[in-house]
Design a protein around this motif. Structure first.
Motif, short mmCIF file in Angstrom:
data_model
loop_
_atom_site.label_atom_id
_atom_site.label_comp_id
_atom_site.label_asym_id
_atom_site.label_seq_id
_atom_site.Cartn_x
_atom_site.Cartn_y
_atom_site.Cartn_z
N LEU A 33 -21.81 -37.18 51.56
CA LEU A 33 -21.07 -35.98 51.97
C LEU A 33 -19.58 -36.24 52.12
CD1 LEU A 33 -23.60 -34.59 54.61
CD2 LEU A 33 -23.31 -33.89 52.23
N TYR A 34 -19.22 -37.34 52.76
CA TYR A 34 -17.81 -37.64 52.98
C TYR A 34 -17.07 -37.84 51.66
CZ TYR A 34 -13.62 -40.15 54.46
OH TYR A 34 -12.32 -40.55 54.64
N GLY A 35 -17.67 -38.64 50.77
CA GLY A 35 -17.01 -38.89 49.48
C GLY A 35 -16.78 -37.61 48.72
N GLY A 36 -17.77 -36.72 48.71
CA GLY A 36 -17.62 -35.46 47.99
C GLY A 36 -16.59 -34.55 48.61
N LEU A 37 -16.62 -34.41 49.94
CA LEU A 37 -15.68 -33.51 50.61
C LEU A 37 -14.24 -33.98 50.45
CD1 LEU A 37 -17.69 -32.75 53.88
CD2 LEU A 37 -17.17 -31.14 52.02
N VAL A 38 -14.02 -35.27 50.59
CA VAL A 38 -12.65 -35.79 50.45
C VAL A 38 -12.18 -35.67 49.00
CG1 VAL A 38 -11.21 -37.85 50.69
CG2 VAL A 38 -12.93 -37.34 52.40
N ALA A 39 -13.10 -35.80 48.04
CA ALA A 39 -12.72 -35.69 46.63
C ALA A 39 -12.15 -34.32 46.31
CB ALA A 39 -13.94 -35.97 45.75
N ASN A 89 -10.23 -32.46 47.96
CA ASN A 89 -8.84 -32.28 48.39
C ASN A 89 -7.86 -33.24 47.74
OD1 ASN A 89 -9.45 -30.17 50.26
ND2 ASN A 89 -10.22 -31.70 51.71
N GLN A 90 -8.30 -34.04 46.79
CA GLN A 90 -7.40 -35.02 46.17
C GLN A 90 -6.48 -34.38 45.14
OE1 GLN A 90 -7.15 -38.25 47.34
NE2 GLN A 90 -8.52 -37.28 48.85
N ARG A 91 -5.24 -34.84 45.10
CA ARG A 91 -4.29 -34.40 44.08
C ARG A 91 -4.26 -35.36 42.90
NH1 ARG A 91 0.09 -31.22 45.36
NH2 ARG A 91 1.53 -32.73 44.48
N SER A 92 -4.52 -36.63 43.16
CA SER A 92 -4.52 -37.65 42.10
C SER A 92 -5.90 -37.69 41.44
CB SER A 92 -4.18 -39.02 42.68
OG SER A 92 -4.46 -40.05 41.77
N ILE A 93 -5.94 -37.63 40.12
CA ILE A 93 -7.23 -37.62 39.41
C ILE A 93 -7.98 -38.94 39.60
CG2 ILE A 93 -8.38 -37.26 37.20
CD1 ILE A 93 -5.97 -35.65 36.29
N PRO A 94 -7.34 -40.12 39.45
CA PRO A 94 -8.09 -41.36 39.68
C PRO A 94 -8.63 -41.49 41.09
CG PRO A 94 -6.08 -41.82 38.45
CD PRO A 94 -5.98 -40.41 38.92
N ARG A 95 -7.87 -41.04 42.08
CA ARG A 95 -8.37 -41.10 43.45
C ARG A 95 -9.58 -40.18 43.63
NH1 ARG A 95 -5.04 -43.68 47.21
NH2 ARG A 95 -6.19 -42.71 48.93
N LEU A 96 -9.52 -39.03 42.99
CA LEU A 96 -10.65 -38.11 43.06
C LEU A 96 -11.91 -38.76 42.49
CD1 LEU A 96 -10.64 -34.33 42.23
CD2 LEU A 96 -12.44 -35.78 41.35
N ILE A 97 -11.77 -39.40 41.34
CA ILE A 97 -12.93 -40.06 40.72
C ILE A 97 -13.43 -41.19 41.61
CG2 ILE A 97 -13.74 -41.32 38.69
CD1 ILE A 97 -11.56 -39.86 37.07
N ALA A 98 -12.51 -41.90 42.26
CA ALA A 98 -12.93 -42.98 43.16
C ALA A 98 -13.75 -42.44 44.32
CB ALA A 98 -11.70 -43.71 43.70
N TYR A 99 -13.34 -41.32 44.89
CA TYR A 99 -14.11 -40.74 46.00
C TYR A 99 -15.45 -40.20 45.52
CZ TYR A 99 -10.59 -41.22 49.65
OH TYR A 99 -9.72 -41.74 50.60
N THR A 100 -15.51 -39.69 44.29
CA THR A 100 -16.81 -39.27 43.77
C THR A 100 -17.76 -40.47 43.69
OG1 THR A 100 -16.32 -39.62 41.40
CG2 THR A 100 -15.68 -37.51 42.37
N SER A 101 -17.21 -41.64 43.40
CA SER A 101 -18.04 -42.84 43.32
C SER A 101 -18.56 -43.25 44.69
CB SER A 101 -17.27 -43.99 42.67
OG SER A 101 -17.00 -43.71 41.30
#
Length: 523
Positions: free
Chosen positions: A303-309, A311-323
């Protein structure tokens, strides 16, 4: 063929290739015919490794018990340490993933080593070194050998991030190293604890898994639980799980796209692999004792990884949080202790590597053209680069587990296993699936659709090399989405062995008593 040291050969080929690469000139040829020799040699070595692993996989017997292609040689007699390698379905699955992804990453990273700070050949040499060490880690059946390789994998990834990453590469590399070393040091205490326990046995000190399993079965319960905690902390940090995940977004944001793939799709799998191989294998009672806490952490990660993803502006950071979210699903499947969950978990490791590999690589191609990592700097890309947008969409849909693509089967099995264990965990995990649809579709909408930004009007589409690099992953994502049986056939026997070591079995099918009585009276 089983007597031939195929595993050792698969490990040595990329390691020797990495050393040889450092003695090559940067380039050969003259003028327009200049050849990128380091890249070419690295790609050739990685393809040779893939061939060796392919031969090994072809000779693997899914019906045989125990480790196959085993090699055991005494290494440090005083410690009871051996050079011991072998594969079962768990190790083979991740060895295949490593061998497949490495040549794809090298082909996709053809120009990423030309940063002017370090030599191109060192960039690809570190990639080959990481491949060899990762293959050795997944093949190790001696705990001491595993620990040495576990720590050794930090070296190439540290230099790949710190030497070839973005503006904050040094910070990201050091943060990654600190977290990883902390986890490794805690695990070292447990490794020493295994030595102490085995030294008191009749056979003397040993680190061989096959000998440690019966020794630890007789160990004091409290002692085994402390050793479990040491191993699990290291693996949770490597995976990574909440709350020891914070190094991953920084590393993924600063690393080159190819390095991010090697980090998330291969290196981080050592964490979840270690949970199955060592936590469950050596400490079955402690694993069940810790399960309530581990499952809560897994659901929180989902849940945390998905919710934080979102709100990400950076695409690589978003993918990292999805992981982070995806690794929560993987850990959930491991610790529900049934064949559906664990089969889905191991299949998830493989399929997550494919889908995340596509996302990171196509994002790298996008950033190299657009000059920015930020989502707000894009829009309407599909109008000028339809192939790039199409691949980006397939990678995104794969990440959210669309039916017909390979991660769907994995996620379905994990959720089935969670429902069989306790439906409350499954209910909360289902929310992670809904959140995944949000962060993937919103990212695609904001970057690929809508009005075209004037600064992107001349953006070129993917070239033939880039399409060829991504094609194998796309083919596997679709093929395994419709026909995952070959991989499941490899995984299931190993899962059954793991469950038997833990001392659990699948729950019997629930039968409604009134229906059964009606059927009996009808007869």
């Amino acid at each position: 063929m089983s007597d031939f040291p195929l595993l050792t050969l698969s490990i040595l080929v990329p390691l020797v290739g990495a050393v040889a690469l450092m003695f090559l000139p940067e380039r050969s040829g003259v003028g327009a015919r200049t050849t990128n020799l380091p890249q070419t040699v690295a790609l050739g070595v990685s393809l040779l490794t893939l061939v060796v692993v392919g031969v090994l996989a072809a000779g693997y017997d899914t019906g045989a018990e125990g480790y196959q292609f085993s090699e055991v040689h005494e290494w440090i007699g005083a410690f009871g340490a051996h050079y011991a390698v072998g594969v079962d379905g768990i190790g083979l699955t991740l060895i295949l993933l490593t061998a497949i992804l490495t040549p794809v990453v090298i082909a996709a990273s053809w120009r990423d080593g030309d940063n002017g700070r370090w030599s191109t050949k060192s960039f690809f040499a570190w990639m080959l070194a990481l491949e060899g060490l990762a293959l050795g880690t997944f093949a190790a059946i001696d705990v001491f050998l595993f620990y040495v390789l576990f720590e050794a994998t930090l070296i190439p990834i540290y230099f790949l991030i710190g030497g070839f990453g973005g503006a904050k590469r040094s910070y990201a590399a050091v943060k990654f190293l600190i977290f990883s070393l902390l986890g490794g040091l805690v695990m070292l205490a447990s490794v020493i604890g295994l030595y102490v326990e085995s030294a008191g046995s009749d056979g003397g000190p040993t680190y061989l898994l096959t000998e440690l399993v019966p020794i630890m079965a007789e160990a004091d319960t409290g002692y085994a639980r402390w050793l479990f905690v040491g191993f699990f902390f290291a693996f949770a940090t490597k995976a990574p799980m909440v709350p020891v995940h914070t190094w991953l977004p920084d590393a993924a944001d600063e690393a080159t796209p190819g390095t991010s793939v090697l980090l998330v799709s291969i290196l981080d799998k050592i964490g979840t692999f270690g949970m199955m191989r060592f936590c469950l294998g050596l400490f079955p009672e402690a694993s069940q004792w810790a399960t309530p806490v581990v499952l809560v952490l897994a659901v929180v990660s989902v849940l945390y990884g998905g919710l934080v993803a979102i709100n990400q502006r950076s695409i690589p950071r978003l993918i990292a949080y999805t992981s982070v979210s995806h690794f929560g699903f993987i850990v959930l499947g491991i610790f529900v202790f049934n064949s559906a969950g664990q089969t889905g978990s191991l299949l998830y490791m493989f399929n997550h590597g494919l889908s995340t590999g596509v996302l990171f690589l196509v994002t790298g191609f996008l950033i190299s053209r657009g000059g920015s990592r930020l989502i707000p700097d894009y829009g309407g890309v599909q109008k000028v680069a339809p192939v790039l947008a199409g691949v980006f969409l397939v990678g995104g849909l794969s990440s959210l587990s669309l039916p017909g693509l390979s991660p769907f089967v994995s996620e379905y099995l994990v959720m089935t296993g969670a429902f069989l264990y306790d439906w409350w965990y499954a209910v909360f995990a289902v929310l992670g699936i809904v959140i995944a649809a949000l962060y993937i579709l919103l990212m695609f909408q904001r970057t690929m659709t809508g009005p075209l930004r004037p600064s992107l009007a001349t953006m070129p589409d993917l070239n033939r090399r880039e399409v060829a690099a991504l094609a194998p992953l796309l083919v596997l994502i679709v093929a395994l989405g419709f026909y995952p049986k070959p991989l499941i056939d490899v995984i299931e026997p190993a899962v059954e062995t793991t469950l038997s070591q833990v001392g659990v079995s699948d729950p019997a099918p629930a039968v409604d008593e009134s229906s059964a009585a009606t059927e009996e009276s009808g007869e």
